[in-house]
Design a protein around this motif. Structure first.
Motif, mmCIF file in Angstrom:
data_model
loop_
_atom_site.group_PDB
_atom_site.id
_atom_site.type_symbol
_atom_site.label_atom_id
_atom_site.label_comp_id
_atom_site.label_asym_id
_atom_site.label_seq_id
_atom_site.Cartn_x
_atom_site.Cartn_y
_atom_site.Cartn_z
ATOM 1 N N SER A 1 4.960 15.992 -27.396
ATOM 2 C CA SER A 1 5.010 14.939 -26.374
ATOM 3 C C SER A 1 3.806 15.042 -25.430
ATOM 4 O O SER A 1 3.317 14.038 -24.922
ATOM 5 N N VAL A 2 3.324 16.263 -25.259
ATOM 6 C CA VAL A 2 2.133 16.449 -24.429
ATOM 7 C C VAL A 2 0.919 15.860 -25.146
ATOM 8 O O VAL A 2 0.090 15.173 -24.537
ATOM 9 N N VAL A 3 0.851 16.095 -26.452
ATOM 10 C CA VAL A 3 -0.256 15.545 -27.242
ATOM 11 C C VAL A 3 -0.243 14.019 -27.171
ATOM 12 O O VAL A 3 -1.272 13.378 -26.952
ATOM 13 N N ARG A 4 0.957 13.457 -27.313
ATOM 14 C CA ARG A 4 1.080 11.995 -27.320
ATOM 15 C C ARG A 4 0.590 11.396 -25.993
ATOM 16 O O ARG A 4 -0.254 10.507 -25.976
ATOM 17 N N ASP A 5 1.073 11.946 -24.887
ATOM 18 C CA ASP A 5 0.670 11.397 -23.584
ATOM 19 C C ASP A 5 -0.828 11.577 -23.353
ATOM 20 O O ASP A 5 -1.511 10.694 -22.848
ATOM 21 N N PHE A 6 -1.310 12.729 -23.736
ATOM 22 C CA PHE A 6 -2.732 13.034 -23.567
ATOM 23 C C PHE A 6 -3.590 12.006 -24.310
ATOM 24 O O PHE A 6 -4.511 11.414 -23.743
ATOM 25 N N LEU A 7 -3.244 11.779 -25.592
ATOM 26 C CA LEU A 7 -4.061 10.863 -26.392
ATOM 27 C C LEU A 7 -3.981 9.438 -25.862
ATOM 28 O O LEU A 7 -4.978 8.717 -25.851
ATOM 29 N N GLU A 8 -2.818 9.037 -25.398
ATOM 30 C CA GLU A 8 -2.682 7.692 -24.840
ATOM 31 C C GLU A 8 -3.613 7.512 -23.645
ATOM 32 O O GLU A 8 -4.298 6.501 -23.530
ATOM 33 N N ASN A 9 -3.619 8.525 -22.800
ATOM 34 C CA ASN A 9 -4.483 8.437 -21.612
ATOM 35 C C ASN A 9 -5.957 8.422 -21.996
ATOM 36 O O ASN A 9 -6.732 7.621 -21.469
ATOM 37 N N VAL A 10 -6.345 9.314 -22.905
ATOM 38 C CA VAL A 10 -7.753 9.364 -23.300
ATOM 39 C C VAL A 10 -8.146 8.030 -23.939
ATOM 40 O O VAL A 10 -9.190 7.456 -23.642
ATOM 41 N N LEU B 1 -0.264 26.063 -23.242
ATOM 42 C CA LEU B 1 -0.998 24.968 -22.606
ATOM 43 C C LEU B 1 -0.092 23.795 -22.258
ATOM 44 O O LEU B 1 -0.433 22.963 -21.437
ATOM 45 N N SER B 2 1.056 23.709 -22.921
ATOM 46 C CA SER B 2 1.951 22.576 -22.680
ATOM 47 C C SER B 2 2.938 22.864 -21.574
ATOM 48 O O SER B 2 3.631 21.967 -21.096
ATOM 49 N N ILE B 3 3.052 24.122 -21.182
ATOM 50 C CA ILE B 3 4.209 24.557 -20.410
ATOM 51 C C ILE B 3 4.327 23.869 -19.038
ATOM 52 O O ILE B 3 5.416 23.500 -18.619
ATOM 53 N N THR B 4 3.202 23.631 -18.378
ATOM 54 C CA THR B 4 3.281 22.985 -17.068
ATOM 55 C C THR B 4 3.670 21.513 -17.209
ATOM 56 O O THR B 4 4.481 21.003 -16.445
ATOM 57 N N SER B 5 3.118 20.841 -18.214
ATOM 58 C CA SER B 5 3.481 19.439 -18.426
ATOM 59 C C SER B 5 4.957 19.302 -18.730
ATOM 60 O O SER B 5 5.610 18.363 -18.293
#
Ligand SMILES: Nc1nc2c(ncn2[C@@H]2O[C@H](COP(=O)(O)OP(=O)(O)O)[C@@H](O)[C@H]2O)c(=O)[nH]1
Ligand SMILES: [Mg+2]
Length: 445
Positions: A46-55, A262-266
């Motif tokens: 889910s972190v990857v998904r949000d990240f890519l959407e923003n980028v 790396l995902s833990i804070t998100s």
């Protein structure tokens, strides 16, 4: 820990920049590769998904794609979004400032083996370096050895450890430790607590009791970065019961994929405050999302490197060395000294990752370049030389070579290899001093 991500991201950016004008399709192809790299590194989906959407949405901005250097702009966006995932702004420890006559309590919690006791000692050393009166309290009473471990670590860094026997209770020990700390004008009391293999009610009750009694300003959860996606669940479970104020990711020097960390804070919304980067007690780094993002993108982390250097390198000696280099008077004695200073900064492989440009290069360097044993050998050889030999290695012929080799327990060819390596770096320094551009690869040939 992040070599793989760095490598893949850099390959993707290289491909993009080779295209000149970028279209939406190019961008999507590139982002697909970024997605794969992040998932392979174990970053939460889910972190990857949000990240890519923003980028993607930021990059699709026409100004970006039509600019002269679209890939540079995309890298900048990736850098910024990665920093966001990693937690955004740096969250400092709440005890950085202290009032008079007040003891700040920091509670260290986590599963068994996560690195609590080691981290408690590392943190104590970190605070001591900031001139804070620090004390440790051994509140893990599950085994006598746990108390002894903390006492040994405390001795190593000359920080007092409050302890009671295993017959006391964690609550009483914590309470007495705090009174003792207040009586002694301690600024920070770090409480090392017990862990379990998995979270259970008895442990949570114990921690809550201590928390109520000691009223900590920070409750730091130590998370083993090598445990992958499990670490996310551990953090959520602890935080559901004990109000965690910050995370410390331990064992970031390991070779696990690291993406979960790396995902833990998100995922949990708990800030990371420190990273453990080694078994030794100076192996703790303050966590800075923007610096870690640059490190992951292979852009280096000059700020942390400078801080490390400032902490460990003697400024006068450094200035002297620099002068010598400029005058090309650098000899083996200086070489030895420089090596010893470097060793104090930490493992070479970690330092290299912080130097922009070198982090990518480090993979192509021979492994010996990072081998501590090799460094120790070099040190032994130079120590086996007389001062004159160190200053003028040219006088070292067959018989001297043999004597040095015997004295330092190596073969004469090792001595020869070192002298040759030294001559090369001497040459390099002359080039540097004369202002010529140097290809860093020649350093390691
Ligand atoms: N490589 C590495 N090892 C670590 C780090 N932190 C802790 N350890 C090791 O992990 C093991 C467990 O640590 P310990 O502090 O006893 O864990 P605790 O049970 O949570 O108190 C020990 O062997 C430590 O040396 C770290 O940042 N890097
Ligand atoms: Mg422990």
């Amino acid at each position: 820990m992040f070599e793989n991500i760095s490598e893949k991201l850099n390959a993707t950016f290289k491909k993009l920049s080779g295209r000149g004008r970028l279209t939406e399709q190019h961008l999507d192809e590139g982002l697909k590769e970024v997605r794969r790299a992040l998932l392979e590194a174990d970053v939460h989906f889910s972190v990857v998904r949000d990240f890519l959407e923003n980028v993607r949405s930021r990059s699709l901005n026409t100004e970006v794609l039509q600019s002269l250097s679209p890939t540079q702009q995309i890298i900048k966006i990736v850098d910024e979004e990665l920093t966001q995932i990693l937690g955004g702004d740096t969250k400092a420890l709440a005890v950085a400032s202290t009032q008079a006559n007040h003891t700040n309590v920091i509670m260290i919690i986590g599963l068994q083996g996560a690195g609590k006791t080691t981290t408690a000692a590392k943190l104590a050393l970190h605070l001591k370096k900031q001139n804070l009166q620090t004390m440790l309290a051994a509140v893990d009473l599950q085994r006598p050895a746990a108390i002894e471990q903390l006492v040994t670590l405390g001795n190593e860094i000359q920080i007092p450890v409050y302890k009671e026997g295993v017959k006391s209770t964690p609550l009483i020990t914590a309470k007495n430790a705090l009174n003792h700390a207040r009586d002694n004008d301690v600024d920070c009391l770090i409480i090392d607590t017990a862990g379990r293999l998995t979270i259970d009610e008895a442990l949570m009750d114990e921690l809550l009791e201590i928390q109520k009694e000691a009223n900590p300003i920070e409750i730091l959860l130590v998370i083993d970065a090598m445990t992958g996606q499990d670490s996310l669940r551990t953090a959520e479970e602890f935080n559901a019961i004990v109000p965690v104020t910050g995370l410390i990711l331990s064992k970031m020097d390991g070779d696990a994929r690291g993406g979960a960390a790396l995902s833990i804070t998100s995922i949990t919304n708990i800030p990371i405050k420190f990273m453990g980067v080694g078994e030794k007690l100076d192996g703790l780094e303050q966590y800075h999302p923007e610096r870690l993002a640059s490190r992951i993108l292979g852009m280096g982390d000059v700020l942390t490197l400078i801080e490390k250097a400032e902490e460990t390198i003697d400024e006068n000696k450094a200035a002297e060395l620099q002068k010598k280099m400029q005058r090309a008077e650098f000899n083996l004695e200086d070489f030895l000294e420089q090596m010893q200073q470097m060793k104090k900064m930490g493992p070479l492989s970690q330092i290299v990752d912080m130097v922009p440009g070198l982090s990518n290069l480090s993979k192509q360097m021979p492994q010996e370049a990072f081998d501590e044993n090799q460094l120790n050998k070099t040190e032994a050889i130079i120590q086996g030389m007389t001062p004159t030999e160190r200053q003028k290695p040219d006088i070292i012929g067959g018989s001297r070579r043999k004597r040095i080799a015997n004295g330092s327990g190596v073969s004469p060819s090792d001595v020869n290899a070192l002298i040759n390596q030294f001559k090369k770096s001497q040459k390099l320094m002359k080039q540097l001093a004369s202002g010529k551009r140097v290809d860093p690869k020649t350093l390691f040939r």
